[in-house]
Enzyme design. Structure first.
Site, short mmCIF file in Angstrom:
data_model
loop_
_atom_site.label_atom_id
_atom_site.label_comp_id
_atom_site.label_asym_id
_atom_site.label_seq_id
_atom_site.Cartn_x
_atom_site.Cartn_y
_atom_site.Cartn_z
CB SER A 140 -3.00 0.13 3.45
OG SER A 140 -3.38 0.82 2.28
CE1 TYR A 153 1.46 3.49 3.54
CE2 TYR A 153 0.07 2.78 1.73
CZ TYR A 153 0.21 3.17 3.04
OH TYR A 153 -0.89 3.24 3.85
#
Length: 303
Positions: A140, A153
């Protein structure tokens, strides 16, 4: 690898019950691959498998459960043949201030996103070595610069990037290529939930217009599939992200500055709000997480 060389081969996709995982499974099947879908929601996996134009199998498996993954890998190898492509896509996210976050939830995000990716690589590596295949780690842009209220995350995505980079060098001599996919805003239920959080919504609003655009899971899956065909080292979704790579050393500073400006205009109750796990897929994993007790190798439920 090329579409012709992929035809009839076996691809494994984790987190395939919905979103990018399900869409990637469909695109790979449309290229002629036989697809194995791994995920936490068996009925959703079955629905995805039923739509695929090629042979498909699905396994209800927790990527943090190495014994279950080993069982799935054994069945895949015996009944479909060794995997030539493995897409480590399974992931969850949680939002909220670290100090107020439940420790078990923070740990779960790290376990699923980072440890789960390592487990996936470990159990399927013998098959990838046999086929001289391709391992794709879904990361990501959270690895570029960490956003506040997304500490677990962001840490996990930075971790999987480093893991995949190390694995790439280790496996080069074995003929296995390792790619990293950098996903930006993608239209999944995770993003829908994230936009409900006042801090994260404000952070996104301060990004330049092109960076705020949300791309559909289908479009992202198409980019991933083209990368699989090329055995790409890096896949950017959207592709223009490649242009910002030289600026990565500046990203932590830029994100921090935008974050401070965003937080300054928010009320105190907004800053303390804890959203918890994001999206239906994350909630399904959180509710079904396995007990912390190791067990013998098992073959998970399958279709």
């Amino acid at each position: 690898m090329g579409q012709d060389r992929l035809y009839g081969r076996v691809a494994v996709v984790t987190g395939a019950a919905r979103g990018v995982g399900a869409a990637t499974a469909r695109h790979l099947a449309e290229r002629g691959l036989r697809v194995v879908l791994l995920g936490r929601e068996l009925e959703s996996l079955r629905r995805v498998a039923a739509t695929l134009p090629t042979e498909a199998r699905c396994f209800e498996v927790d990527v943090t459960d190495e014994a279950a993954l080993q069982g799935a890998a054994r069945v895949v190898g015996e009944r479909m043949g060794p995997a030539s492509v493995v897409v480590a896509n399974a992931g969850i996210a949680a939002a909220g201030p670290f100090a107020a976050s439940e420790a078990a939830l923070f740990n779960r995000v790290i376990d699923v996103n980072l440890v789960g990716s390592a487990n996936t690589a470990r159990v399927f590596l013998p098959q990838l070595i046999a086929t001289r295949g391709y391992f794709l780690q879904v990361a990501s842009t959270a690895a570029f610069g960490a956003a506040p209220f997304m500490s677990a995350y962001c840490a996990s995505k930075a971790g999987v990037e480093s893991f995949a980079q190390a694995l790439r060098t280790e496996l080069r001599a074995e003929g296995v290529d390792v790619g990293i996919a950098y996903l930006h805003w993608t239209g999944t239920d995770m993003i829908d939930a994230l936009d409900e959080h006042p801090v994260l919504r404000a952070l996104r609003a301060h990004q330049p217009a092109p960076a705020r655009r949300v791309h559909s899971s289908d479009q992202v899956a198409a980019w991933l599939t083209r990368g699989v065909e090329r055995r790409a080292t890096s896949i950017y979704a959207p592709p223009w992200l490649r242009l910002v790579q030289p600026l990565r050393p500046l990203f932590p500073l830029i994100v921090s500055r935008i974050a401070r400006r965003s937080l300054a205009g928010l009320p105190a109750d907004g800053l303390q709000r804890t959203t918890g796990v994001l999206g239906a897929g994350g909630r399904a994993d959180w509710e079904a997480r396995r007990p912390e007790t190791p067990g013998p190798p098992v073959i998970p439920p399958q279709c």
